[in-house]
Design a protein around this motif. Structure first.
Motif, PDB file in Angstrom:
ATOM      1  N   GLU A   1       1.956  -7.436 -19.789  1.00 44.35           N
ATOM      2  CA  GLU A   1       0.019  -7.891 -19.849  1.00 44.35           C
ATOM      3  C   GLU A   1      -0.544  -7.206 -20.152  1.00 44.35           C
ATOM      4  O   GLU A   1      -1.489  -6.996 -19.822  1.00 44.35           O
ATOM      5  N   LYS A   2      -0.312  -6.591 -18.769  1.00 43.98           N
ATOM      6  CA  LYS A   2      -1.329  -5.422 -17.224  1.00 43.98           C
ATOM      7  C   LYS A   2      -1.971  -4.266 -18.325  1.00 43.98           C
ATOM      8  O   LYS A   2      -3.187  -4.032 -18.384  1.00 43.98           O
TER       9      LYS A   2
ATOM     10  N   SER B   1      -5.646  -4.761 -20.380  1.00 46.56           N
ATOM     11  CA  SER B   1      -7.406  -3.967 -19.579  1.00 46.56           C
ATOM     12  C   SER B   1      -7.786  -3.009 -20.495  1.00 46.56           C
ATOM     13  O   SER B   1      -8.039  -2.394 -21.324  1.00 46.56           O
TER      14      SER B   1
ATOM     15  N   LYS C   1      -9.451  -1.342 -18.500  1.00 42.23           N
ATOM     16  CA  LYS C   1      -8.610   0.329 -18.190  1.00 42.23           C
ATOM     17  C   LYS C   1      -8.478   1.425 -18.793  1.00 42.23           C
ATOM     18  O   LYS C   1      -8.415   2.270 -19.471  1.00 42.23           O
TER      19      LYS C   1
ATOM     20  N   ASN D   1      -7.329  -8.869 -22.129  1.00 39.42           N
ATOM     21  CA  ASN D   1      -7.385  -9.674 -21.691  1.00 39.42           C
ATOM     22  C   ASN D   1      -8.479  -9.275 -20.415  1.00 39.42           C
ATOM     23  O   ASN D   1      -8.945  -8.019 -20.001  1.00 39.42           O
ATOM     24  N   LEU D   2      -9.317 -10.465 -19.572  1.00 31.69           N
ATOM     25  CA  LEU D   2      -9.966  -9.950 -18.684  1.00 31.69           C
ATOM     26  C   LEU D   2      -8.628 -10.678 -17.487  1.00 31.69           C
ATOM     27  O   LEU D   2      -8.401 -12.129 -17.492  1.00 31.69           O
ATOM     28  N   LYS D   3      -9.986 -10.749 -16.272  1.00 35.29           N
ATOM     29  CA  LYS D   3      -8.875 -11.680 -14.944  1.00 35.29           C
ATOM     30  C   LYS D   3      -9.542 -12.863 -15.523  1.00 35.29           C
ATOM     31  O   LYS D   3      -7.791 -13.782 -14.791  1.00 35.29           O
ATOM     32  N   GLN D   4     -10.539 -13.469 -16.171  1.00 36.47           N
ATOM     33  CA  GLN D   4     -10.588 -14.813 -16.503  1.00 36.47           C
ATOM     34  C   GLN D   4      -9.064 -15.466 -17.119  1.00 36.47           C
ATOM     35  O   GLN D   4      -9.562 -16.589 -17.701  1.00 36.47           O
TER      36      GLN D   4
ATOM     37  N   LYS E   1      -6.747 -14.631 -21.019  1.00 37.13           N
ATOM     38  CA  LYS E   1      -5.686 -13.807 -22.035  1.00 37.13           C
ATOM     39  C   LYS E   1      -6.913 -13.759 -23.248  1.00 37.13           C
ATOM     40  O   LYS E   1      -7.091 -14.758 -23.733  1.00 37.13           O
TER      41      LYS E   1
END
Length: 158
Positions: free
Chosen positions: A74-75, A78, A80, A147-150, A152
């Motif tokens: 999942e990373k 992003s 990036k 995804n965002l940190k907040q 998926k």
């Protein structure tokens, strides 16, 4: 092999189902190759298992193809990685006629599909799912996202 047509007017597409499709994928894609650039998005393990062979097969058949791996899991979904893929597409001078191939599971399909939907306001992409879950859940229907940190899949397209 069975072909299922997904009728969506301008966005219609075929779904090919059957055993041994990987052996004939170049033949299936050949009618779409009009001198455009092809960009395979995958992950390291899938690249080793299938990607290098697919790249060689396509290039040997007259396709102009590059391949890139994104992180596993999942990373990879992003901002990036999203930005990095756009930069690579620009670097090899892909245009709106270029076609992205998502070779892998759901993460690869989500990321490659979202990049395709946003690169130059829309490029074609084709999913080559390598997991059962990707075949069932994410390769048909067109949902894509990152995804965002907040949470998926908070940024995406359909």
């Amino acid at each position: 092999m069975k072909t299922i047509s997904i009728p969506l007017n301008k966005r219609s597409y075929p779904v090919w189902v059957g055993q041994g499709l990987f052996k004939i994928v170049t033949k299936l894609l050949k009618p779409m190759n009009s001198g455009n650039k092809w960009f395979i998005v995958t992950q390291d393990k899938i690249k080793t298992l299938y990607g290098d062979r697919l790249l060689q097969s396509l290039n040997n058949s007259g396709f102009n193809t590059k391949i890139v791996s994104i992180p596993t899991g999942e990373k990879a979904k992003s901002l990036k990685v999203f930005e990095n893929l756009h930069k690579q597409l620009l670097q090899i001078r892909c245009d709106r006629k270029s076609i992205l191939l998502a070779l892998g599971g759901g993460v690869v399909g989500d990321m490659a599909g979202f990049v395709a939907s946003t690169y130059m306001r829309g490029s074609k992409y084709i999913q080559i799912p390598t997991t059962l879950l990707a075949m069932i859940d994410s390769s048909i229907g067109g949902k894509t996202g990152i995804n965002l940190k907040q949470g998926k899949n908070l940024i995406g397209d359909y």
